[in-house]
Design a protein around this motif. Structure first.
Motif, PDB file in Angstrom:
ATOM      1  N   ILE A   4       0.874  -1.171   0.000  1.00 13.59           N
ATOM      2  CA  ILE A   4       0.000   0.000   0.000  1.00 13.59           C
ATOM      3  C   ILE A   4       0.912   1.222   0.000  1.00 13.59           C
ATOM      4  CG2 ILE A   4      -1.945   1.178   1.058  1.00 13.59           C
ATOM      5  CD1 ILE A   4      -2.500  -1.746   0.229  1.00 13.59           C
ATOM      6  N   GLY A   5       0.930   1.941  -1.092  1.00 15.16           N
ATOM      7  CA  GLY A   5       1.800   3.091  -1.236  1.00 15.16           C
ATOM      8  C   GLY A   5       1.034   4.398  -1.174  1.00 15.16           C
ATOM      9  N   LEU A   6       1.783   5.489  -1.088  1.00 10.20           N
ATOM     10  CA  LEU A   6       1.215   6.836  -1.060  1.00 10.20           C
ATOM     11  C   LEU A   6       1.749   7.614  -2.248  1.00 10.20           C
ATOM     12  CD1 LEU A   6      -0.427   9.047   0.460  1.00 10.20           C
ATOM     13  CD2 LEU A   6       1.727   9.676   1.590  1.00 10.20           C
ATOM     14  N   SER A   7       0.844   8.216  -3.018  1.00  8.05           N
ATOM     15  CA  SER A   7       1.268   9.099  -4.097  1.00  8.05           C
ATOM     16  C   SER A   7       1.712  10.436  -3.513  1.00  8.05           C
ATOM     17  CB  SER A   7       0.114   9.338  -5.077  1.00  8.05           C
ATOM     18  OG  SER A   7       0.429  10.383  -5.980  1.00  8.05           O
ATOM     19  N   THR A   8       2.811  10.957  -4.036  1.00  8.77           N
ATOM     20  CA  THR A   8       3.267  12.263  -3.553  1.00  8.77           C
ATOM     21  C   THR A   8       2.250  13.357  -3.856  1.00  8.77           C
ATOM     22  OG1 THR A   8       4.513  12.627  -5.617  1.00  8.77           O
ATOM     23  CG2 THR A   8       5.709  11.653  -3.747  1.00  8.77           C
ATOM     24  N   SER A   9       1.381  13.140  -4.852  1.00  7.18           N
ATOM     25  CA  SER A   9       0.358  14.140  -5.173  1.00  7.18           C
ATOM     26  C   SER A   9      -0.697  14.258  -4.078  1.00  7.18           C
ATOM     27  CB  SER A   9      -0.322  13.794  -6.498  1.00  7.18           C
ATOM     28  OG  SER A   9      -1.095  12.611  -6.382  1.00  7.18           O
ATOM     29  N   ALA A  10      -0.782  13.249  -3.210  1.00  7.66           N
ATOM     30  CA  ALA A  10      -1.832  13.228  -2.189  1.00  7.66           C
ATOM     31  C   ALA A  10      -1.612  14.236  -1.080  1.00  7.66           C
ATOM     32  CB  ALA A  10      -1.949  11.826  -1.590  1.00  7.66           C
ATOM     33  N   VAL A  11      -0.437  14.848  -1.009  1.00  8.07           N
ATOM     34  CA  VAL A  11      -0.180  15.816   0.063  1.00  8.07           C
ATOM     35  C   VAL A  11      -0.171  17.250  -0.463  1.00  8.07           C
ATOM     36  CG1 VAL A  11       1.204  14.079   1.231  1.00  8.07           C
ATOM     37  CG2 VAL A  11       2.352  15.914  -0.027  1.00  8.07           C
ATOM     38  N   TYR A  12      -0.402  17.444  -1.761  1.00  6.88           N
ATOM     39  CA  TYR A  12      -0.405  18.786  -2.339  1.00  6.88           C
ATOM     40  C   TYR A  12      -1.387  19.693  -1.580  1.00  6.88           C
ATOM     41  CZ  TYR A  12      -0.812  22.517  -5.776  1.00  6.88           C
ATOM     42  OH  TYR A  12      -0.802  23.743  -6.390  1.00  6.88           O
ATOM     43  N   PRO A  13      -0.995  20.940  -1.257  1.00  3.84           N
ATOM     44  CA  PRO A  13       0.121  21.723  -1.793  1.00  3.84           C
ATOM     45  C   PRO A  13       1.449  21.551  -1.059  1.00  3.84           C
ATOM     46  CG  PRO A  13      -1.234  23.121  -0.430  1.00  3.84           C
ATOM     47  CD  PRO A  13      -1.905  21.777  -0.448  1.00  3.84           C
ATOM     48  N   GLU A  14       1.544  20.610  -0.126  1.00  3.91           N
ATOM     49  CA  GLU A  14       2.853  20.320   0.456  1.00  3.91           C
ATOM     50  C   GLU A  14       3.710  19.584  -0.582  1.00  3.91           C
ATOM     51  OE1 GLU A  14       3.176  19.591   4.823  1.00  3.91           O
ATOM     52  OE2 GLU A  14       1.064  19.000   4.613  1.00  3.91           O
ATOM     53  N   SER A  15       4.991  19.500  -0.318  1.00  5.15           N
ATOM     54  CA  SER A  15       5.951  19.059  -1.332  1.00  5.15           C
ATOM     55  C   SER A  15       6.157  17.545  -1.350  1.00  5.15           C
ATOM     56  CB  SER A  15       7.297  19.734  -1.073  1.00  5.15           C
ATOM     57  OG  SER A  15       7.890  19.177   0.093  1.00  5.15           O
ATOM     58  N   THR A  16       6.931  17.121  -2.346  1.00  4.64           N
ATOM     59  CA  THR A  16       7.339  15.719  -2.447  1.00  4.64           C
ATOM     60  C   THR A  16       8.058  15.265  -1.185  1.00  4.64           C
ATOM     61  OG1 THR A  16       7.483  15.818  -4.859  1.00  4.64           O
ATOM     62  CG2 THR A  16       8.805  14.126  -3.749  1.00  4.64           C
ATOM     63  N   ALA A  17       8.892  16.127  -0.631  1.00  2.00           N
ATOM     64  CA  ALA A  17       9.616  15.772   0.598  1.00  2.00           C
ATOM     65  C   ALA A  17       8.646  15.491   1.732  1.00  2.00           C
ATOM     66  CB  ALA A  17      10.569  16.898   0.982  1.00  2.00           C
ATOM     67  N   HIS A  18       7.601  16.311   1.856  1.00  3.00           N
ATOM     68  CA  HIS A  18       6.606  16.084   2.904  1.00  3.00           C
ATOM     69  C   HIS A  18       5.877  14.755   2.687  1.00  3.00           C
ATOM     70  CE1 HIS A  18       6.943  20.548   3.463  1.00  3.00           C
ATOM     71  NE2 HIS A  18       6.886  20.160   4.718  1.00  3.00           N
ATOM     72  N   ALA A  19       5.657  14.381   1.425  1.00  2.00           N
ATOM     73  CA  ALA A  19       4.959  13.121   1.148  1.00  2.00           C
ATOM     74  C   ALA A  19       5.733  11.934   1.698  1.00  2.00           C
ATOM     75  CB  ALA A  19       4.757  12.966  -0.361  1.00  2.00           C
ATOM     76  N   PHE A  20       7.038  11.924   1.527  1.00  2.00           N
ATOM     77  CA  PHE A  20       7.849  10.836   2.079  1.00  2.00           C
ATOM     78  C   PHE A  20       7.752  10.819   3.608  1.00  2.00           C
ATOM     79  CE2 PHE A  20       9.664  10.662  -2.113  1.00  2.00           C
ATOM     80  CZ  PHE A  20      10.125   9.362  -2.256  1.00  2.00           C
ATOM     81  N   GLY A  21       7.729  11.992   4.214  1.00  2.00           N
ATOM     82  CA  GLY A  21       7.603  12.066   5.665  1.00  2.00           C
ATOM     83  C   GLY A  21       6.290  11.503   6.160  1.00  2.00           C
ATOM     84  N   TYR A  22       5.190  11.882   5.491  1.00  2.00           N
ATOM     85  CA  TYR A  22       3.880  11.335   5.873  1.00  2.00           C
ATOM     86  C   TYR A  22       3.858   9.813   5.697  1.00  2.00           C
ATOM     87  CZ  TYR A  22       1.378  15.869   6.064  1.00  2.00           C
ATOM     88  OH  TYR A  22       0.928  17.126   6.391  1.00  2.00           O
ATOM     89  N   ALA A  23       4.352   9.342   4.565  1.00  2.00           N
ATOM     90  CA  ALA A  23       4.313   7.906   4.286  1.00  2.00           C
ATOM     91  C   ALA A  23       5.060   7.119   5.350  1.00  2.00           C
ATOM     92  CB  ALA A  23       4.903   7.631   2.902  1.00  2.00           C
ATOM     93  N   ALA A  24       6.224   7.604   5.738  1.00  3.96           N
ATOM     94  CA  ALA A  24       7.030   6.898   6.739  1.00  3.96           C
ATOM     95  C   ALA A  24       6.373   6.933   8.112  1.00  3.96           C
ATOM     96  CB  ALA A  24       8.424   7.511   6.799  1.00  3.96           C
ATOM     97  N   SER A  25       5.867   8.082   8.510  1.00  5.75           N
ATOM     98  CA  SER A  25       5.318   8.213   9.856  1.00  5.75           C
ATOM     99  C   SER A  25       4.000   7.469  10.020  1.00  5.75           C
ATOM    100  CB  SER A  25       5.128   9.694  10.210  1.00  5.75           C
ATOM    101  OG  SER A  25       4.145  10.298   9.386  1.00  5.75           O
ATOM    102  N   LEU A  26       3.223   7.351   8.944  1.00  7.39           N
ATOM    103  CA  LEU A  26       1.920   6.698   9.033  1.00  7.39           C
ATOM    104  C   LEU A  26       1.995   5.195   8.774  1.00  7.39           C
ATOM    105  CD1 LEU A  26      -0.270   9.377   7.201  1.00  7.39           C
ATOM    106  CD2 LEU A  26      -0.202   8.887   9.662  1.00  7.39           C
ATOM    107  N   GLY A  27       3.129   4.721   8.265  1.00  7.85           N
ATOM    108  CA  GLY A  27       3.281   3.278   8.066  1.00  7.85           C
ATOM    109  C   GLY A  27       2.944   2.783   6.683  1.00  7.85           C
ATOM    110  N   TYR A  28       2.955   3.653   5.680  1.00  8.20           N
ATOM    111  CA  TYR A  28       2.785   3.187   4.303  1.00  8.20           C
ATOM    112  C   TYR A  28       3.973   2.305   3.907  1.00  8.20           C
ATOM    113  CZ  TYR A  28      -1.223   6.172   3.095  1.00  8.20           C
ATOM    114  OH  TYR A  28      -2.474   6.743   3.009  1.00  8.20           O
ATOM    115  N   ASP A  29       3.731   1.432   2.935  1.00  7.07           N
ATOM    116  CA  ASP A  29       4.769   0.501   2.508  1.00  7.07           C
ATOM    117  C   ASP A  29       5.706   1.088   1.464  1.00  7.07           C
ATOM    118  OD1 ASP A  29       3.570  -1.549   4.078  1.00  7.07           O
ATOM    119  OD2 ASP A  29       2.137  -1.922   2.458  1.00  7.07           O
ATOM    120  N   ALA A  30       5.244   2.106   0.736  1.00 12.77           N
ATOM    121  CA  ALA A  30       6.020   2.627  -0.383  1.00 12.77           C
ATOM    122  C   ALA A  30       5.475   3.992  -0.777  1.00 12.77           C
ATOM    123  CB  ALA A  30       5.959   1.658  -1.568  1.00 12.77           C
TER     124      ALA A  30
END
Length: 273
Positions: A4-30
């Motif tokens: 179960i992955g997270l698209s970086t577009s899902a955090v817009y208007p926050e950045s690609t960097a923020h997307a990786f942070g959300y994915a890691a902290s919430l427990g996404y797989d990719a």
């Protein structure tokens, strides 16, 4: 076992960097990298983000949206070649691509064969995404994609189903999955209500039957990537955005893993923990 992955577009208007942070902290797989901002266009930048957060990149979404027409130049085949280059460099096996717009006639003329040739030459799966007719809320839809918005009507070896796009098209995603069979490689998990807007709702908040869809593809043996691609641009706060992202992840795990055998379900549970 599908991730179960997270698209970086899902955090817009926050950045690609923020997307990786959300994915890691919430427990996404990719993470799926949608090529939009400067960070997402840089192989070294996304590689560093992946390594820093210890989270893999499952796919690269080529810059084929209306507002990314000039990202990585204006030549569409060149964009796909650069997307494959990034995918290889970051360890992703999939590039997500939309069919050409109808005004891109030269690009569209041999799109189906061109995609097959790219897969052969790069070793990357180009998963062509379902789109939809463009329409006003009360008017008949216009075909804006060539050779068409429904990938099941063509011979693509790899495809993507996006539930928000299926909602706009008034198409049954389960029936589309059945038409595609083993050619279904990738899922954009989201939702919609069937109006003319591409809503990208949190799954379960629309009318596409997202839960039933996940249970159906799990029972059918789907083992591709599932990527949450919701819109959180209207979130009033970071906390509200995080809540939507967490709810989407929990929804995916609940309804997809419910149809898996005990051994695979146990794998998912251990990863979640």
């Amino acid at each position: 076992m599908s991730r179960i992955g997270l698209s970086t577009s899902a955090v817009y208007p926050e950045s690609t960097a923020h997307a990786f942070g959300y994915a890691a902290s919430l427990g996404y797989d990719a993470v799926e990298v949608m090529v939009i901002d400067a960070l997402s266009q840089s192989i070294s930048a996304v590689t560093q983000l992946s390594e820093h957060h210890d989270i893999p990149i499952s796919a690269v979404h080529a810059p084929c949206l209306l507002f990314t027409q000039r990202v990585w130049g204006t030549e569409p085949w060149g964009k796909l070649e650069r997307s494959a280059e990034m995918a290889k460099a970051v360890g992703a096996e999939v590039v997500v691509v939309h069919p050409p717009f109808r005004w891109q006639k030269d690009y569209a003329r041999d799109f189906v064969n061109g995609i097959a040739a790219l897969e052969e030459s790069t070793g990357i799966a180009f998963a062509v995404e379902n789109m939809y007719p463009w329409r006003a809320s009360s008017k008949r839809g216009m075909e804006m994609y060539l050779p068409g918005w429904d990938p099941s009507a063509e011979s693509y070896a790899n495809t993507t189903i996006d539930l928000s796009h299926a909602a706009i098209a008034h198409d049954d995603p389960i029936a589309m999955a059945d038409r595609l069979g083993s050619r279904l490689r990738h899922i954009h998990l989201t939702d919609g209500t069937g109006n003319a807007k591409d809503e990208h709702l949190v799954p379960g908040r629309g009318t596409t039957g997202a839960a039933e869809f996940l249970r159906h593809i799990a029972a059918a043996g789907f083992r591709g990537e599932i990527v949450v691609e919701i819109s959180t641009r209207k979130a009033a706060s970071r906390q509200e955005r995080e809540t939507d992202l967490r709810e989407s992840l929990e929804f995916a795990r609940e309804h997809f893993s419910s149809q898996l055998g005990p051994s695979l379900r146990g794998t998912s549970d251990r990863r979640e923990g």
